[in-house]
Design an enzyme around this catalytic site. Structure first.
Site, PDB file in Angstrom:
ATOM      1  N   ASP A  66      39.012  44.532  40.697  1.00  0.00           N
ATOM      2  CA  ASP A  66      38.710  43.180  40.233  1.00  0.00           C
ATOM      3  C   ASP A  66      37.619  42.640  41.145  1.00  0.00           C
ATOM      4  O   ASP A  66      37.864  42.373  42.307  1.00  0.00           O
ATOM      5  CB  ASP A  66      39.967  42.307  40.300  1.00  0.00           C
ATOM      6  CG  ASP A  66      39.758  40.932  39.670  1.00  0.00           C
ATOM      7  OD1 ASP A  66      38.587  40.495  39.545  1.00  0.00           O
ATOM      8  OD2 ASP A  66      40.758  40.299  39.312  1.00  0.00           O
TER       9      ASP A  66
ATOM     10  N   ARG B  74      35.874  39.861  40.794  1.00  0.00           N
ATOM     11  CA  ARG B  74      35.575  38.447  40.638  1.00  0.00           C
ATOM     12  C   ARG B  74      35.694  37.693  41.951  1.00  0.00           C
ATOM     13  O   ARG B  74      36.648  37.843  42.689  1.00  0.00           O
ATOM     14  CB  ARG B  74      36.511  37.815  39.609  1.00  0.00           C
ATOM     15  CG  ARG B  74      36.188  38.224  38.206  1.00  0.00           C
ATOM     16  CD  ARG B  74      37.185  37.675  37.232  1.00  0.00           C
ATOM     17  NE  ARG B  74      38.511  38.221  37.470  1.00  0.00           N
ATOM     18  CZ  ARG B  74      39.571  37.923  36.729  1.00  0.00           C
ATOM     19  NH1 ARG B  74      39.454  37.086  35.725  1.00  0.00           N
ATOM     20  NH2 ARG B  74      40.740  38.463  36.995  1.00  0.00           N
TER      21      ARG B  74
END
Ligand SMILES: [Zn+2]
Length: 216
Positions: free
Chosen positions: A142, A144
Site C-alpha cells: 500500500d 498511499r
C-alpha cells in the site's frame, strides 16, 4: 511524534452542485490547492453545514472527514471488483448530513497508478491476493501517503476531525502530521460476488475494521 507538514494554501474554491446516478443531489464547494508535496491535483469537497454545532454527531463538533483514494474503475464506471463507488456515494451523503469534507486523493490503485492496478487485477485472476499482486509488480503493498491530505486539512483550517474510514493507517498517518483524529466513524461494507475476496483480504492484511459475512 507529530510533525506539521509543509504549508499548502487554497488555490481556488467554487460551488459545484452534485447529482449522482441514483438521483441523490447535494451542494458542494470544491477546493484546489497550491503547495501539495506530491504535486498531484487533489480536491477537497466541502459538504453540508460545516458550522453546525451538531456536525459529526456527538464527536465534539469536529467535522466529518473522509480521505477517498481515486478509483477510476470503481468511482466512475461502477466496477464491482472493489467497493470504492458505493463507499464514495455513502461518504458524500453522510458528510453532507453531518457537515464536513471529502478529500478526493488522486492516488489510484493504492498509489501504484491505474495501469499497474489493472496489471494487479490480471495477476489476481491467477490466484494471488491484492497485496501480493502489488508486491509481485515491484510495488509496496500500500503506497498511499496521507501527507497531502494533512496539508489540505491544515489549509482548510481543520486540526481536529472525525474520520470516516475503516482504515487504521489513515488515522495513524494524519495524527503523525498534526491532525487530531477525535473519532473514527466506520463506513458501510458493500459486498458483491466480485469483490468479496478483495474485501476479505483488506480485512485480513490491511487490518481494516470490516464485518464481513463468514464464508459458508
Ligand atoms: Zn476501487
Amino acid at each position: 511524534m507529530a510533525t506539521r507538514p509543509p504549508t499548502a494554501t487554497i488555490r481556488t474554491q467554487v460551488e459545484l452542485p452534485l447529482r449522482f446516478a441514483d438521483g441523490y443531489a447535494t451542494g458542494a464547494r470544491v477546493f484546489s490547492f497550491d503547495g501539495l508535496v506530491d504535486g498531484r491535483e487533489h480536491l477537497a469537497f466541502a459538504l453540508g453545514d460545516r458550522t453546525s454545532p451538531h456536525a459529526a454527531g456527538a464527536h465534539c463538533a469536529a467535522p466529518l472527514i473522509r480521505p477517498h483514494s481515486e478509483c477510476l474503475t470503481g468511482d466512475v464506471f461502477g466496477s464491482e471488483r472493489c467497493d470504492c463507488g458505493p463507499q464514495l456515494r455513502e461518504a458524500v451523503e453522510r458528510i453532507a448530513g453531518a457537515g464536513g469534507y471529502l478529500l478526493y486523493l488522486r492516488q489510484e490503485g493504492r498509489g501504484i497508478g491505474l495501469y499497474s492496478k489493472l496489471e494487479a487485477y490480471a495477476l489476481q485472476d491467477t490466484g494471488v491476493d491484492t497485496y501480493e499482486a502489488n508486491v509481485a509488480l515491484g510495488h509496496g503493498e500500500d503506497e498511499r501517503s496521507y501527507l497531502a491530505a494533512a496539508q489540505m486539512l491544515h489549509a482548510l483550517g481543520l486540526s481536529r476531525v472525525a474520520l470516516l474510514s475503516n482504515n487504521p493507517d489513515k488515522a495513524r498517518q494524519l495524527r503523525s502530521c498534526g491532525i487530531a483524529v477525535v473519532a473514527q466513524v466506520r463506513t458501510g461494507v458493500y459486498v458483491s460476488a466480485a469483490n468479496v475476496r478483495y474485501l476479505e483480504t483488506k480485512a485480513r492484511r490491511g487490518a481494516h475494521t470490516l464485518d464481513l459475512p463468514l464464508p459458508a
